[in-house]
Motif scaffolding. Structure first.
Motif, PDB file in Angstrom:
ATOM      1  N   LEU A   1      20.938  -6.995  84.342  1.00 56.08           N
ATOM      2  CA  LEU A   1      20.259  -5.709  84.516  1.00 56.08           C
ATOM      3  C   LEU A   1      18.753  -5.835  84.311  1.00 56.08           C
ATOM      4  CD1 LEU A   1      20.482  -2.714  85.107  1.00 56.08           C
ATOM      5  CD2 LEU A   1      20.991  -2.332  82.679  1.00 56.08           C
ATOM      6  N   PRO A   2      18.273  -6.508  83.264  1.00 62.58           N
ATOM      7  CA  PRO A   2      16.810  -6.639  83.103  1.00 62.58           C
ATOM      8  C   PRO A   2      16.148  -7.326  84.297  1.00 62.58           C
ATOM      9  CG  PRO A   2      17.916  -7.169  81.049  1.00 62.58           C
ATOM     10  CD  PRO A   2      18.991  -7.051  82.078  1.00 62.58           C
ATOM     11  N   ASP A   3      16.783  -8.398  84.810  1.00 65.38           N
ATOM     12  CA  ASP A   3      16.206  -9.099  85.957  1.00 65.38           C
ATOM     13  C   ASP A   3      16.111  -8.189  87.177  1.00 65.38           C
ATOM     14  OD1 ASP A   3      15.834 -11.414  84.582  1.00 65.38           O
ATOM     15  OD2 ASP A   3      17.642 -12.415  85.341  1.00 65.38           O
ATOM     16  N   ASN A   4      17.139  -7.395  87.408  1.00 63.62           N
ATOM     17  CA  ASN A   4      17.140  -6.529  88.583  1.00 63.62           C
ATOM     18  C   ASN A   4      16.231  -5.319  88.412  1.00 63.62           C
ATOM     19  OD1 ASN A   4      19.132  -7.377  90.860  1.00 63.62           O
ATOM     20  ND2 ASN A   4      20.161  -7.938  88.958  1.00 63.62           N
ATOM     21  N   LEU A   5      16.013  -4.900  87.184  1.00 63.28           N
ATOM     22  CA  LEU A   5      15.001  -3.864  86.947  1.00 63.28           C
ATOM     23  C   LEU A   5      13.612  -4.401  87.273  1.00 63.28           C
ATOM     24  CD1 LEU A   5      16.323  -2.246  83.646  1.00 63.28           C
ATOM     25  CD2 LEU A   5      16.076  -1.107  85.861  1.00 63.28           C
ATOM     26  N   ARG A   6      13.363  -5.652  86.888  1.00 65.03           N
ATOM     27  CA  ARG A   6      12.074  -6.264  87.227  1.00 65.03           C
ATOM     28  C   ARG A   6      11.934  -6.414  88.738  1.00 65.03           C
ATOM     29  NH1 ARG A   6      12.974  -9.100  82.254  1.00 65.03           N
ATOM     30  NH2 ARG A   6      14.236 -10.681  83.314  1.00 65.03           N
TER      31      ARG A   6
ATOM     32  N   PHE B   1       9.139  -2.722  94.778  1.00 62.61           N
ATOM     33  CA  PHE B   1       8.491  -1.432  95.038  1.00 62.61           C
ATOM     34  C   PHE B   1       6.988  -1.649  95.236  1.00 62.61           C
ATOM     35  CE2 PHE B   1       6.342   2.454  93.953  1.00 62.61           C
ATOM     36  CZ  PHE B   1       7.149   3.461  94.474  1.00 62.61           C
ATOM     37  N   PHE B   2       6.376  -2.423  94.350  1.00 60.54           N
ATOM     38  CA  PHE B   2       4.935  -2.690  94.438  1.00 60.54           C
ATOM     39  C   PHE B   2       4.609  -3.444  95.717  1.00 60.54           C
ATOM     40  CE2 PHE B   2       1.193  -5.292  93.770  1.00 60.54           C
ATOM     41  CZ  PHE B   2       0.285  -4.385  93.229  1.00 60.54           C
ATOM     42  N   LYS B   3       5.399  -4.457  96.033  1.00 60.75           N
ATOM     43  CA  LYS B   3       5.147  -5.257  97.231  1.00 60.75           C
ATOM     44  C   LYS B   3       5.211  -4.392  98.483  1.00 60.75           C
ATOM     45  CE  LYS B   3       6.839  -9.315  99.750  1.00 60.75           C
ATOM     46  NZ  LYS B   3       7.852 -10.405  99.773  1.00 60.75           N
ATOM     47  N   SER B   4       6.223  -3.526  98.561  1.00 57.55           N
ATOM     48  CA  SER B   4       6.375  -2.671  99.733  1.00 57.55           C
ATOM     49  C   SER B   4       5.240  -1.662  99.848  1.00 57.55           C
ATOM     50  CB  SER B   4       7.719  -1.942  99.668  1.00 57.55           C
ATOM     51  OG  SER B   4       7.853  -1.006 100.724  1.00 57.55           O
ATOM     52  N   LEU B   5       4.936  -0.996  98.740  1.00 55.06           N
ATOM     53  CA  LEU B   5       3.960   0.091  98.780  1.00 55.06           C
ATOM     54  C   LEU B   5       2.524  -0.410  98.870  1.00 55.06           C
ATOM     55  CD1 LEU B   5       3.825   3.204  98.664  1.00 55.06           C
ATOM     56  CD2 LEU B   5       3.452   2.999  96.204  1.00 55.06           C
TER      57      LEU B   5
ATOM     58  N   LEU C   1      18.882  -3.783  92.920  1.00 52.71           N
ATOM     59  CA  LEU C   1      19.355  -3.157  91.681  1.00 52.71           C
ATOM     60  C   LEU C   1      20.670  -2.422  91.913  1.00 52.71           C
ATOM     61  CD1 LEU C   1      19.008  -2.305  88.739  1.00 52.71           C
ATOM     62  CD2 LEU C   1      17.543  -0.417  89.524  1.00 52.71           C
ATOM     63  N   LEU C   2      20.759  -1.672  92.987  1.00 50.10           N
ATOM     64  CA  LEU C   2      21.990  -0.943  93.291  1.00 50.10           C
ATOM     65  C   LEU C   2      23.128  -1.910  93.598  1.00 50.10           C
ATOM     66  CD1 LEU C   2      23.246   1.843  93.657  1.00 50.10           C
ATOM     67  CD2 LEU C   2      22.453   1.820  96.034  1.00 50.10           C
ATOM     68  N   SER C   3      22.829  -3.004  94.293  1.00 47.56           N
ATOM     69  CA  SER C   3      23.855  -4.014  94.574  1.00 47.56           C
ATOM     70  C   SER C   3      24.397  -4.591  93.280  1.00 47.56           C
ATOM     71  CB  SER C   3      23.260  -5.134  95.435  1.00 47.56           C
ATOM     72  OG  SER C   3      22.739  -4.637  96.641  1.00 47.56           O
ATOM     73  N   HIS C   4      23.511  -4.907  92.354  1.00 47.95           N
ATOM     74  CA  HIS C   4      23.923  -5.436  91.045  1.00 47.95           C
ATOM     75  C   HIS C   4      24.795  -4.432  90.294  1.00 47.95           C
ATOM     76  CE1 HIS C   4      23.726  -6.895  86.923  1.00 47.95           C
ATOM     77  NE2 HIS C   4      23.248  -5.703  86.581  1.00 47.95           N
ATOM     78  N   LEU C   5      24.374  -3.170  90.270  1.00 53.40           N
ATOM     79  CA  LEU C   5      25.116  -2.163  89.519  1.00 53.40           C
ATOM     80  C   LEU C   5      26.504  -1.921  90.122  1.00 53.40           C
ATOM     81  CD1 LEU C   5      22.267   0.391  88.763  1.00 53.40           C
ATOM     82  CD2 LEU C   5      23.428  -1.119  87.130  1.00 53.40           C
ATOM     83  N   LYS C   6      26.607  -1.947  91.437  1.00 52.31           N
ATOM     84  CA  LYS C   6      27.926  -1.800  92.057  1.00 52.31           C
ATOM     85  C   LYS C   6      28.837  -2.966  91.685  1.00 52.31           C
ATOM     86  CE  LYS C   6      26.729   1.069  96.063  1.00 52.31           C
ATOM     87  NZ  LYS C   6      26.724   1.194  97.541  1.00 52.31           N
ATOM     88  N   ALA C   7      28.289  -4.172  91.730  1.00 48.96           N
ATOM     89  CA  ALA C   7      29.105  -5.341  91.375  1.00 48.96           C
ATOM     90  C   ALA C   7      29.479  -5.335  89.901  1.00 48.96           C
ATOM     91  CB  ALA C   7      28.331  -6.620  91.715  1.00 48.96           C
TER      92      ALA C   7
END
Length: 274
Positions: free
Chosen positions: A209-214, A220-224, A248-254
Motif C-alpha cells: 500500500l505505501p508503494d502504491n500510494l507513492r 498524478f504529478f507526471k500526468s498533470l 493503486l486501485l489495481s493493488h487494492l482490488k488484488a
C-alpha cells in the motif's frame, strides 16, 4: 484495399483485435481500405461484429483468449504482409497518415516505428496529460512481421522486440475515440484495474500500500505537470487522477477482493510490485 499491388516486401497487413465492437468496427475498417490485407480477430464477440468483419476483412479469426497478449499474438501470426499496422476498433487511420506509413515502409531499415496517437474524449482532442498505463500519445503499432510479440498478460501486456526502432511518425496521427464521456473514462478505469489486479495475483506480487500510494502521487504529478495535463484545465486534472489511481486501485482490488479477480495473493501484499 489498394488497387495497385506494391512490392511484396512492402505489403501492409492491417490488424484489428476486437470484442463486441459492432458500433465502432465499420468506421475503423473503412479507414483501413488502403491496406493490402485486413485481418480481424474477434474475441468472444456476441454482437454483429462478425458480419461486419466478414464484409470488409480478408481474414477473420474467432476465439476465446483470456489474455490480451495471446489474442494479439494470434492476430499477428495470421497476417501475411511484410509490415503490420495494429490498430484498435476505436481508432481511425486518416488518409494523410497512410501516405506517411507507405513512405516509411518503403524506405525503413528498422523493425518497428511509433505512430502519433490523437486521443479524444467525446468530441474533444486532449493532447496533454497522457502517461502511465491509462493512455499514450504514441504507440509502436507499425512493425515488420515477426518483430513484435506480446507478453501473456490481461491488460497493457508488455512487448518483446526483435530488431531496432526507427523514426517516429508524427506528421499525422491516428484518431483515437478513447472515451465517450467522463463516465466512460471511469468505467474504463474500473475495467483496466480489475484486469491488472488479476495479473498481479497471477504474478504473486501485488506490491504494498505505501508503494502504491507513492505511485499515485508520482503518476498524478507526471500526468498533470510533466506531460502538460495542466494545459487541459479540468480535463487534465481528471486524467491525472485516473492515471495515478490505476495502479493503486489495481493493488487494492488484488489485496482486498482477491476472490473476485482470480484467487488469493500468493506472496502477501508486502512484496514488491512489478
Amino acid at each position: 484495399m489498394s488497387g495497385a499491388a506494391p512490392q511484396a516486401a512492402n505489403r501492409i497487413s492491417a490488424l484489428v483485435v476486437a470484442h463486441n465492437e459492432a458500433e465502432r468496427l465499420p468506421e475503423c475498417l473503412a479507414a483501413l481500405g488502403p491496406a493490402d490485407e485486413i485481418v480481424v480477430v474477434l474475441d468472444r464477440s456476441t454482437d454483429g461484429s462478425l458480419a461486419i468483419a466478414r464484409a470488409r476483412a480478408n481474414r477473420v479469426i474467432e476465439g476465446d483468449w483470456p489474455l490480451e497478449g495471446d489474442r494479439r499474438n494470434a492476430g499477428i501470426a495470421a497476417c501475411t504482409g511484410e509490415w503490420v499496422l495494429e490498430v484498435d476498433a476505436d481508432e481511425r487511420v486518416p488518409p494523410a497518415l497512410w501516405a506517411e506509413i507507405r513512405r516509411v515502409c518503403a524506405s525503413s531499415a528498422h523493425a518497428f516505428h511509433r505512430v502519433r496517437i490523437d486521443n479524444h474524449v467525446g468530441g474533444r482532442l486532449i493532447r496533454g496529460g497522457w502517461a502511465g498505463s491509462f493512455g499514450t500519445t504514441s504507440k509502436p503499432i507499425l512493425f515488420r512481421r515477426g518483430a513484435k510479440r506480446w507478453r501473456a498478460q490481461r491488460v497493457h501486456p508488455g512487448l518483446d522486440w526483435t530488431g531496432t526502432e526507427g523514426e517516429k511518425i508524427t506528421a499525422h496521427g491516428i484518431h483515437h475515440a478513447l472515451d465517450r464521456d467522463i463516465s466512460d473514462m471511469l468505467r474504463r478505469l474500473d475495467r483496466y484495474s480489475s484486469a491488472k489486479a488479476a495479473d498481479l495475483l497471477d504474478s504473486g506480487k501485488i506490491g504494498s500500500l505505501p508503494d502504491n500510494l507513492r505511485r499515485f502521487v508520482s503518476r498524478f504529478f507526471k500526468s498533470l505537470v510533466s506531460r502538460g495535463g495542466w494545459r487541459e484545465g479540468g480535463w487534465g486534472v481528471l486524467l491525472a487522477f485516473c492515471t495515478g489511481l490505476f495502479p493503486l486501485l489495481s493493488h487494492l482490488k488484488a489485496r482486498l477482493e482477491p476472490e473476485r479477480h482470480g484467487g488469493r495473493p500468493r506472496g502477501g501484499d508486502r512484496q514488491a510490485g512489478p
